[in-house]
Design a protein around this motif. Structure first.
Motif, short mmCIF file in Angstrom:
data_model
loop_
_atom_site.label_atom_id
_atom_site.label_comp_id
_atom_site.label_asym_id
_atom_site.label_seq_id
_atom_site.Cartn_x
_atom_site.Cartn_y
_atom_site.Cartn_z
N MET A 1680 1.06 -1.39 0.28
CA MET A 1680 0.49 -0.19 0.04
C MET A 1680 0.39 1.28 -0.29
SD MET A 1680 -3.25 -0.53 -0.19
CE MET A 1680 -4.16 -2.38 -0.33
N CYS A 1681 2.13 1.32 0.07
CA CYS A 1681 2.79 2.30 0.40
C CYS A 1681 4.06 2.87 -0.61
CB CYS A 1681 4.68 2.11 1.68
SG CYS A 1681 3.75 1.66 2.89
N SER A 1682 3.00 3.51 -2.27
CA SER A 1682 3.41 4.13 -3.23
C SER A 1682 2.92 5.06 -3.72
CB SER A 1682 2.68 2.82 -4.73
OG SER A 1682 0.98 2.37 -4.35
N TRP A 1683 3.00 5.73 -4.69
CA TRP A 1683 2.88 7.13 -5.12
C TRP A 1683 1.34 6.94 -5.52
CZ3 TRP A 1683 0.31 9.16 -8.99
CH2 TRP A 1683 0.40 10.71 -9.48
N SER A 1684 0.78 5.82 -6.01
CA SER A 1684 -0.67 6.67 -6.41
C SER A 1684 -1.44 5.41 -4.80
CB SER A 1684 -0.93 4.71 -7.90
OG SER A 1684 -0.81 3.97 -7.02
N LEU A 1755 9.23 1.18 3.87
CA LEU A 1755 8.22 0.47 3.28
C LEU A 1755 7.71 1.08 1.48
CD1 LEU A 1755 5.26 -0.35 5.43
CD2 LEU A 1755 6.83 -1.49 4.81
N TYR A 1756 8.12 2.28 0.97
CA TYR A 1756 7.87 2.63 0.01
C TYR A 1756 7.90 1.89 -1.02
CZ TYR A 1756 7.27 6.08 -3.92
OH TYR A 1756 7.21 6.46 -5.14
N THR A 1757 7.05 1.01 -2.24
CA THR A 1757 7.42 0.47 -3.24
C THR A 1757 6.81 0.76 -4.37
OG1 THR A 1757 7.40 -1.06 -1.53
CG2 THR A 1757 7.16 -2.26 -3.75
N PRO A 1758 7.92 1.04 -4.92
CA PRO A 1758 7.56 1.36 -6.48
C PRO A 1758 6.64 0.45 -7.18
CG PRO A 1758 9.61 1.63 -6.86
CD PRO A 1758 9.47 0.83 -5.35
N ARG A 1765 13.25 3.97 -6.40
CA ARG A 1765 12.98 3.12 -4.56
C ARG A 1765 13.34 4.65 -3.90
NH1 ARG A 1765 11.64 -1.51 -3.46
NH2 ARG A 1765 11.53 -2.68 -5.47
N VAL A 1766 13.56 4.62 -2.70
CA VAL A 1766 13.91 5.33 -1.95
C VAL A 1766 14.77 5.17 -1.10
CG1 VAL A 1766 13.42 6.74 0.25
CG2 VAL A 1766 11.74 6.05 -0.95
N LEU A 1767 16.54 5.79 -1.66
CA LEU A 1767 17.68 5.41 -1.20
C LEU A 1767 17.79 5.03 0.83
CD1 LEU A 1767 19.30 8.08 -3.39
CD2 LEU A 1767 18.51 5.14 -3.96
#
Length: 1825
Positions: A1680-1684, A1755-1758, A1765-1767
């Motif tokens: 659930m951790c994505s831009w959209s 948790l940010y996932t493309p 991705r977050v570095l």
């Protein structure tokens, strides 16, 4: 598809690497079949040629797309192979700090070697009730899945936790048990879950030790069965242990320790109770000092000992048994210090009086000589005789160590048995969940018998695991109706057969142990002869004849045969055991008493030369007849039996697998060693799971998910209404090989790599689309740029040409202008030169002429001046000569005349002496006398005039004389002064001379001083300049300081204001916390009260068994019993234990401890509630109490009520007299309204004073009579009924009826009581009216006094005025008086008009009602009655009754009132058809009437019945939102009515005069208001729980999973742990569902008339629940951790805000509760690259904690390849910036938090007298008053 399609340029692959195991590389050119070399480029930029294997030509494994990296489930990876698994685990562990990952049905847990905040109660609550795939991987998810399957499938479950030492097995098992204990709770109050958790410290102390790999390594395996009842609550537990490492008791390797318990004992040796154990430092004992590391960093063994002892106490091991255990353990330590002295090579002896052995024998209670003898000897038995043989020193040491191990193993068993007894369930076990914490696959440099047993157990577990995975795969295929093809998976049955089958390794080992001269070498030869070259899994090392190799499922392991026989035999001398059995110490024989009956798992112990020796701990029961044989069973045989039992248990349950991985050998936090990780992944079966999955169809998609993901690959004509057919058509075009996929019932199954192929096609399509879009946009941009440049060029040309033309024209103009300027310039120069020459000439001429003229003028002037000088000189000389001459002539004349006068004087003197002279002289004198006479007259006349002049002159003379005298005097004075001056001059001259000398000196000094002064002046000037500079600097500094001070003052002011605001907020927070704590206590109290009611009901059901003739208790009895919590005057808490004891005597098996505990808890909560209530009252009602009267009339109790009624009977007549007299006075005053009447001394005034005096005296007399009557009545009352009160009329009536001899007295007494009540109410009303009249009379008297004083003042003023002004003033005064009277009359007229209009309206209403009543009566009367009975005319004036807003009911109708108005009332009908809050108004009007009657019992009974009725209806229908909302609204309205009509000024200021008349008069119900407020709080909390239960299932689906904006978010591939699809299917909740539910809640609350402020608080709570649940799920769901998804969340939140705006609830604080969710959504969407982005994130996310921000970033996932991705470095930057932020370390929000509720006072404008009671309520027995 062909490999060439995937191995194309830029494709990424994995190649083997000796350091990193696998390395990533990129293809530089396409692979073509037949190529032997691949051109690769590593990630660090180095080019490489990778040679393919010429035999297999196997290509390197492909790398998964970046969007699949970091997946929660390894089976979601498209390419399933070892490097993909390793890389995914590494990315999750290192970059995202995620230690849990799914691998199909396995949970892979990597030990972080760091405490993580992911095991709190909030996390447990978040995972409770969730599907396993719906949340991120966690041990709690596995535990929840096991718990849920146990409840759903009615099948026992097992959680198998395995891994290396130090991988975290024990911790994982501990957290799983904690989850069960927290979620399920226990079925009794015995705290079984606490005991289950308390077993861990005990088992860790006796079974865990420090190793080189782990500071708290479990040296045994254990299987804990947690038992549950039918309601799935913990009732008990049972523990089974396996293969305790006994050899650790006597030997530890370097940097290792013995079991923790020994070091805990040594650390606690100084305790008084341990003095007898004679312990010391751990370095003193041989068994604890061998490892050389007696201390573990960060561990306090003394504290751990305290924890161990507390756990033993909790589990029921008494202090005496504990001391016995410690005594045995201390004996083992002392036994290890026993030394032997060699006599010869075959014998030895213990030194005499050896201290360690003496202490050991004292502690064990055995004889020193016997133990010393059998430690050095052994008994040998042959067929004919028995003889004793001495043993060597080495054998004696081995025998000593074997004895120590045997004692410890038996003690270990004994403790386990006692722990199991303490955990044993008292009720029948319905199901269980087993947690298996067992060692993983082990391989070391030297592997011995222990590793053989461990790996054997892991082979068995791996076989069970493979079969389970295979079975699940088969079930999935069958469910989806896919043709089942046998999947080839690794079956390790041959390896198991090699170990345990007939003539297997264990059989040969047991056989060799039975041989008299058996040895390790002969056993090895037998192994070679039996299995070498016959079994492919058995090998022989090349360079050794004492070792063998077995090919296990994980790896090849080489075992050394040395020590196998000794460890398998585990020999202990029986004579030593017999000595111990004969001990006087009771506990010691208990350890060995069951050896003859039960197969002792530790009866055989290795002799102890090898460091690791384990044996099975928990054996199976043996048959009685085989005791001696079973006793001789080998360790291997025992272990095989216990392992078979374990496998049977596991096969009878549903297994769940947790594989623990140790990331590095150095215990560094979050450090990943790829070599160690791969080794463990191979060993624990994770890669085998991957291989089994990859062999079939590992990737599975639902048709909807496939359509949503790959819609971009379809054309519009391919899209059909049938999604399944659409997917089939598209797949047939995309993948030509039909074997690569299968269509199931609900899913599409893909072979390994197919999803990656589809992703590649999708990415290519998207890339092509992106390129086309870029091409078009770039072309458009270039065209736009060209057009813009062309236009700009033309514009530039136009401007340049214009500029050039302007420049040329300007040049021409400038040329012409230059010529003109030259002409005029030349002309000007020439003319200037001419004018200059002309001017010079003229100037020269003028100068010359002037010079000549000036010279001539000077000459003429000189001549003229010389002539003048000559003239004056000559004149001066002539004058000088003349003066000299004249002076000489005058001098000569003076001399001559003086001489001539002297001569004449001589002659005259001579002539005067002669007479003749006189005669001669008198000749001719007569004439002269006449002449002289005339002259005399003239002279007299002149004399007179002169005399006058003389007088004047004398006057002037006198004045002049005075002046002159004064002048003379002054001159004399001046002369004296002059003389003095001369003297002074002389002295002064002398002084001058001296001063001149001094002057010279002074001048010289002056010069020096001047020089010094100049120098000083110069220096001073410099100093002044410097000081000026410093002054300027100081001024600047001063200005700067002033500015700083000003800024600081401003900052201080701002900070003070901020601090004030913060303190105010803090105080508000403290108040809210206090409210929250109080309301939580109320919630706990209500829960305990419900629990008490439930227990009471259960007790009644158990006690009140239906019997013939048994009568049920009256229903009013229970309500009266519960009164004690609400009564404002009497508490029945003292009676409660008596009432509770009555049924308990009848029912003996009832748990009285629980009953008394609950009772005590309820009492404590009541006391705490009372203290909190007092404090809250003191804070919130302080203003109201300050205005209260100092002396309040005490409440009228039973005896006082009777006394008051008698008093009122006595005083009734006197009140009437007083009323008449006051009326007469009023009449007299109104008739004679004049100043004289009310003046002091007036007749009326005196009469009034007399009357008031008499009244006061009469009142004093009556007071005395009242006191006498009170004392008499109380004494009579005590004589009649000593212990009874007037609080309960029903009890009083019952008691009076029991008095057989005094029946008449009782009847008279009851009648008197009713009469007293009636008279009391009348007297109260009369008294109130009298007081009002007296007050009005006093006001009139005061006004008349003021009027009189004013008239007197005016009269005094008028008397001082003149008559005309007096008349004018009197007229003015009269006009003013008449005007005031006119205004007063007009006001009275207006009031009368209003009253008339009001009465007319009431007349109309009453006439209408009377007409309706008559019609109804006419309809009810039969025709015969109409004929027989005459129709009487209706008396309308008597029917027009002014209602007082009260409702009257009979006492016996109270239960009926509660039943109809509360218990059986349907909220929906009331809310729709009637006014809001009608039940509350009706109840309050009934309370008002009881107050009007001054009946305290009726008030108390009604209020108590009302409260109990509301509680009953909420208990019965507490899950219905409408019911709870309806009664919350009515309870609040009832509370507001009690405040509004309480008579307190703070509540009365909003009332109308009519409403103020309806205030309560006799009772203060403030305590009942508090009780109702508590009830409202409980109802509010129940309402919140109902809301939460309704909203909970909708929130995650509607806010997160549902795709509100269609097409924004794509679906990523998922694994076996299937998540809920984000595509909304039918029946799933959406955002519209949530909004519809919110609308429903809001409309219901509005219909029920709930206070707007209360609605705002409910809405705020609802939005907090929505925000908290959504954010918590977001933090626990990587997908659930994505831009959209961030955009979806923000859109959903905006819809909720729009709902708030539509309902005008934006100021309710609900939006602020969503702020953390809003910021989390923004965090998902903002840029996350640079330091500026980090700063923006830190300032933006102020409502999120640091842990939450870091968690979201981790948790940010493309979702697509185009996202980044977050570095890790960026996350570290965020952490560094937020390190100073002081916020909670808690990760999740408390979704169960309830904001403290307040009930602001909301008065009603509704008039009570206008309320109508509808017939639908069935309250016909109530009449309006």
């Amino acid at each position: 598809m062909a490999a060439s399609e995937l191995y194309t340029k830029y494709a990424r692959v994995w190649i083997p690497d000796p350091e990193e195991v696998w390395k990533s590389a990129e293809l530089l050119k396409d692979y073509k079949p037949g190529d032997k070399v691949l051109q690769l480029r590593l990630e660090e930029g180095k080019d490489l040629e990778y040679c393919l294997d010429p035999k297999t030509k196997e290509l390197p494994p492909l790398r998964n797309p970046d969007i699949l990296v970091g997946e929660n489930d390894l089976t979601a990876l498209s390419y399933l192979h070892e490097p993909a698994v390793l890389h995914n685990l590494k990315v999750r562990f290192i970059d995202s700090k995620l230690i849990y990952t799914y691998c199909g049905i396995v949970l892979v847990a990597i030990n972080p070697y760091e405490q993580l905040p992911i095991y709190g109660e909030d996390i447990i609550n978040a995972y409770s009730g969730q599907n396993m795939g719906d949340m991120d991987p966690h041990i709690f998810a596995v535990a929840e899945e096991a718990y849920k399957q146990m409840a759903r499938d009615e099948r026992n479950q097992s959680i198998i936790v395995s891994g290396e030492s130090g991988a975290g097995k024990t911790v994982s098992a501990k957290y799983a048990m904690r989850y069960f204990a927290t979620v399920s709770g226990s079925a009794s109050e015995a705290n079984v879950e606490e005991k289950v958790l308390a077993s861990n410290p005990i088992m860790e102390s006796i079974g865990n030790a420090k190793t080189t790999r782990n500071d708290n390594s479990s040296r045994f395996g254990k299987y804990i069965e947690i038992g549950f009842d039918k309601r799935y609550r913990i009732i008990g537990a049972n523990m089974r242990t396996y293969l305790l490492e006994k050899s650790r008791v006597v030997f530890q390797a370097e940097e290792e320790r013995n079991y923790h318990i020994f070091y805990q004992l040594c650390a606690s040796a100084a305790l008084p109770e341990f003095k007898t154990l004679r312990l010391g430092n751990a370095n003193y004992f041989h068994y604890t000092k061998q490892g050389g590391s007696p201390v573990i960093d960060g561990v306090d063994d003394a504290k751990e000992m305290v924890n161990t002892r507390q756990a033993c106490t909790l589990l029921g091991i008494s202090d005496s048994y504990q001391m016995g255990i410690f005594r045995i353990l201390a004996g083992i330590l002392h036994l290890g210090n026993v030394e032997f002295a060699s006599r010869d090579s075959d014998s030895c002896a213990v030194p005499p009086k050896h201290e360690p052995l003496t202490i050991f024998c004292d502690l064990m209670g055995v004889e020193y000589e016997e133990m010393a003898h059998w430690l050095c000897h052994r008994k040998l038995a042959t067929a004919t005789e028995t003889y004793i043989k001495p043993i060597s020193k080495l054998h004696a040491i081995n025998a000593r160590d074997a004895l120590a191990k045997h004692i410890y193993a038996n003690l270990f068993n004994w403790i386990v048995d006692h722990v199991n007894k303490a955990l044993h369930a008292t009720v029948k076990q319905h199901s269980f969940i087993g947690v298996l914490d067992i060692y993983g696959f082990e391989t070391f440099e030297i592997n011995s018998f222990e590793q053989f047993c461990i790996n054997y157990a892991n082979e068995k577990l791996q076989q069970q695991f493979n079969m389970h995975v295979f079975k699940l795969e088969q079930e999935e295929y069958m469910k989806e109706q896919i043709p089942w093809t046998l999947i080839d998976f690794y079956d390790n049955q041959p390896c198991i057969n090699l170990i345990e089958a007939k003539m297997g390794i264990l059989d040969l080992l047991d056989e060799e142990c039975k041989m008299p001269k058996g040895s390790d070498d002969t056993w090895a030869q037998k192994l070679y002869n039996t299995h070498l070259n016959k079994c492919a899994l058995f090998e022989k090392p090349r360079l050794s004849n004492k070792a063998f190799i077995i090919k296990h499922f994980a790896d090849k392991v080489e075992y050394q045969c040395e020590g196998f026989l000794e460890k398998n035999k585990d020999t202990v001398y029986e004579e030593q055991i017999k000595v111990l059995k004969s001990s006087k110490f009771k506990l010691l024989p208990e350890l060995f008493q069951d050896e003859e009956k039960v197969l002792s798992p530790t009866s055989a112990t290795p002799s102890g030369r090898v460091p690791l020796s384990r044996t099975a701990v928990k054996p199976a029961k043996a048959r009685p007849g085989q005791a001696s044989k079973e006793h001789k069973k080998t360790v291997g045989h025992q272990f095989r039996n216990s392992l078979h039992l374990l496998m049977e248990t596991l096969n009878a349950t549903t297994p769940h697998y947790v594989r623990c991985i140790k990331p590095n050998d150095f215990k560094f936090p979050f450090t990943f060693d790829e070599k160690r990780a791969v080794q463990q992944l191979r060993a624990c079966g994770v890669l085998e799971t991957i291989r089994i999955s990859a062999a079939g169809f590992p990737s599975r998609w639902t048709y909807q998910e496939f359509f949503s993901r790959y819609r971009v690959l379809m054309k519009q004509r391919d899209v059909l209404s049938d999604r399944k057919q659409t997917c089939k058509n598209v797949l047939e075009k995309l993948i030509l090989d039909k074997d690569k996929y299968q269509f199931g019932k609900t899913k599409i199954f893909f072979r390994a790599g197919q999803v990656a192929y589809l992703e590649k096609i999708r990415a290519d399509k998207l890339r092509a689309a992106c390129i086309r879009i870029q091409k078009t946009i770039r072309g458009w941009l270039m065209r736009k740029k060209y057009v813009r440049m062309r236009k700009a060029a033309i514009t530039i040309q136009r401007y340049v040409r214009g500029y050039q033309a302007r420049c040329y024209a300007k040049f021409l103009r400038r040329t012409r202008a230059a010529i003109t300027i030259q002409k005029f310039q030349r002309m000007y120069v020439v003319r200037k030169r001419y004018q200059c020459m002309r001017a010079a000439t003229i100037a020269l001429q003028a100068l010359l002429r002037g010079y000549m003229a000036r010279n001539k003028y000077q000459m003429m002037l000189r001549e003229h001046k010389s002539i003048i000088i000559q003239k004056h000189v000559r004149g001066w000389l002539a004058r000088v000569h003349y003066r000299r001459t004249l002076k000489a002539i005058v001098y000569l004349q003076c001399c001559y005349r003086r001489m001539m006068a002297k001569r004449e004087l001589k002659k005259l003197k001579i002539e005067a002496r002669s007479v003749e002279r006189y005669k001669k002289l008198h000749i001719g004198l007569e004439n002269k006398i006449m002449q002289l006479q005339r002259k005399i007259d003239e002279q007299n006349k002149e004399y007179k005039s002169l005399l006058e002049k003389l007088s004047n002159l004398e006057i002037t003379y006198s004045t002049e004389t005075e002046k002159l005298r004064s002048d003379v005097e002054r001159l004399r004075m001046s002369e004296e002064e002059a003389k003095n001056a001369t003297n002074r001059v002389l002295s002064l001259q002398e002084e001058i001379a001296k001063l001149r000398k001094e002057l010279h000196q002074t001048q010289s000094e002056k010069k020096t001083i001047e020089e010094w002064a100049d120098k000083y002046k110069h220096e001073t000037e410099q100093l002044v300049s410097e000081l000026k500079e410093q002054n300027t600097l100081l001024k600047t500094e001063k200005d700067e300081l002033n500015r700083r001070i000003h800024d600081q003052a401003r900052e201080i002011t701002e900070t003070m204001e901020k601090k004030l605001v913060e303190e105010t907020k803090q105080l508000e927070l403290d108040l809210n916390d206090e409210r929250l704590r109080y309301q939580n206590l109320l919630n706990e109290f209500s829960r305990l009260e419900e629990r008490y009611d439930d227990l009471k009901d259960e007790m009644n059901l158990m006690v009140n068994i239906p019997k013939p003739g048994h009568k049920r208790t009256d229903s009013t009895h229970s309500s009266n019993e519960s009164e004690y919590t609400f009564s404002s005057e009497i508490t029945e808490a003292e009676d409660l234990p008596v009432r509770m004891e009555e049924p308990s005597d009848k029912k003996a098996p009832l748990d009285m401890s629980l009953f008394l505990k609950l009772q005590k808890r309820v009492t404590e909560l009541e006391q705490e509630k009372q203290s909190l209530q007092d404090e809250l009252d003191r804070k919130e009602e302080q203003a109201l109490r300050a205005k209260a009267k100092e002396e309040e009339r005490p409440p009228i109790r039973g005896a006082e009520l009777e006394y008051e009624s008698l008093k009122r009977q006595e005083l009734e007549s006197e009140n009437k007299k007083l009323k008449n007299e006051l009326n007469e006075l009023q009449k007299a005053l109104t008739e004679t309204r004049s100043p004289e009447v009310t003046a002091p001394g007036a007749p009326a005034y005196r009469v009034l004073l007399d009357q008031l005096t008499s009244v006061s005296e009469e009142l004093e007399v009556r007071k005395e009579e009242v006191l006498i009557l009170r004392s008499q009545l109380v004494s009579q009352k005590e004589a009649i009924q000593p212990k009874n009160t007037m609080t309960d009329s029903a009890i009083l009536l019952e008691d009076v009826q029991k008095m057989k001899d005094k029946g008449e007295i009782a009847q008279a007494y009851i009648g008197l009581k009713e009469t007293n009540r009636l008279l009391e109410s009348q007297l109260q009303s009369q008294k109130k009216s009298h007081e009002n009249e007296l007050e009005s009379l006093r006001g009139e008297i005061q006004s008349l006094k003021e009027e009189n004083n004013r008239q007197q003042q005016l009269l005094a003023q008028n008397l001082q005025l003149p008559p005309e002004a007096r008349i004018e003033a009197s007229l003015q005064h009269e006009i003013t008086r008449l005007t005031n009277e006119n205004l007063d009359l007009m006001e009275q007229l207006e009031k009368q008009d209003k009253t008339v209009r009001k009465l007319k309206k009431q007349l109309k209403v009453f006439a209408k009602k009377i007409g309706e009543l008559e019609v109804g009566q006419m309809e009810n009367i039969s025709p015969g009655q109409i004929i027989d009975e005459p129709i009487r005319p209706v008396n309308i004036p008597r029917k027009e009754k002014d209602f007082q807003g009260m409702l009257e009911y009979k006492k016996e109708d109270e239960q009926k009132l509660v039943k109809n108005l509360i218990l059986e009332l349907k909220p929906r009908g009331v809310a729709v058809n009637l006014i809001p809050g009608l039940p509350a108004y009706i109840l309050f009007m009934c309370v008002r009437h009881a107050d009007y009657l001054n009946d305290d019992q009726k008030v108390r009974s009604l209020l108590t019945s009302t409260i109990n009725g509301i509680k009953k209806v909420l208990k019965k229908r507490g899950d219905d939102f409408e019911t709870v909302s309806f009664w919350l609204s009515n309870t609040c309205r009832f509370l507001h009515c009690l405040k509004q009509y309480s008579g307190e000024e703070g509540f009365m200021k909003h009332n109308t005069p009519r409403q103020n008349e309806h205030c309560l008069t006799n009772f203060d119900l403030a305590e009942y208001r508090q009780v109702l407020s508590d009830l409202a709080i409980q109802i509010y909390q129940q309402l919140v729980r109902v809301l939460e239960n309704i909203l909970q299932p909708m929130i995650v689906s509607g806010m997160l999973e549902h795709e509100t904006i269609q097409g924004v978010s794509g679906v990523k591939p998922t694994g076996l742990r299937k998540r809920t699809s984000s595509i909304a299917d039918e029946g799933t909740y959406t955002l519209d569902s949530i909004i519809r539910q919110l609308n429903s809640f809001h409309s219901v609350m509005c219909q029920h008339g709930m206070d707007p402020e209360l609605i705002k608080q409910v809405v705020k709570q609802m939005f907090y629940i929505i925000g908290a649940v959504t954010l918590n799920n977001l933090l626990l769901r990587k997908d659930m951790c994505s831009w959209s998804k961030g955009m979806q969340i923000r859109y959903n939140v905006s819809q909720l805000e729009e709902w708030l705006r539509d309902k005008n609830l934006m100021n309710s604080g609900a939006k602020e509760t969503l702020e953390p969710l809003i910021q989390a959504a923004q965090l998902l969407q903002v840029k996350k690259k640079t330091d500026e982005d980090a700063e923006a994130i830190c300032s933006m996310c102020n409502a999120l904690t640091t842990a939450q921000i870091v968690k979201v970033l981790n948790l940010y996932t493309p979702v697509n390849e185009f996202e980044e991705r977050v570095l890790v470095s960026f996350i570290r930057t965020i952490q560094m910036r937020l390190r100073d932020r002081k916020d909670s370390p808690q990760l999740l929000m408390d979704a169960k938090h309830i904001f403290p509720v307040t009930f602001p006072f909301n008065p009603s404008s509704l008039a009570l007298e206008t309320i109508q009671i509808p017939a639908s309520l069935g309250l016909g027995f109530i009449s309006r008053v």
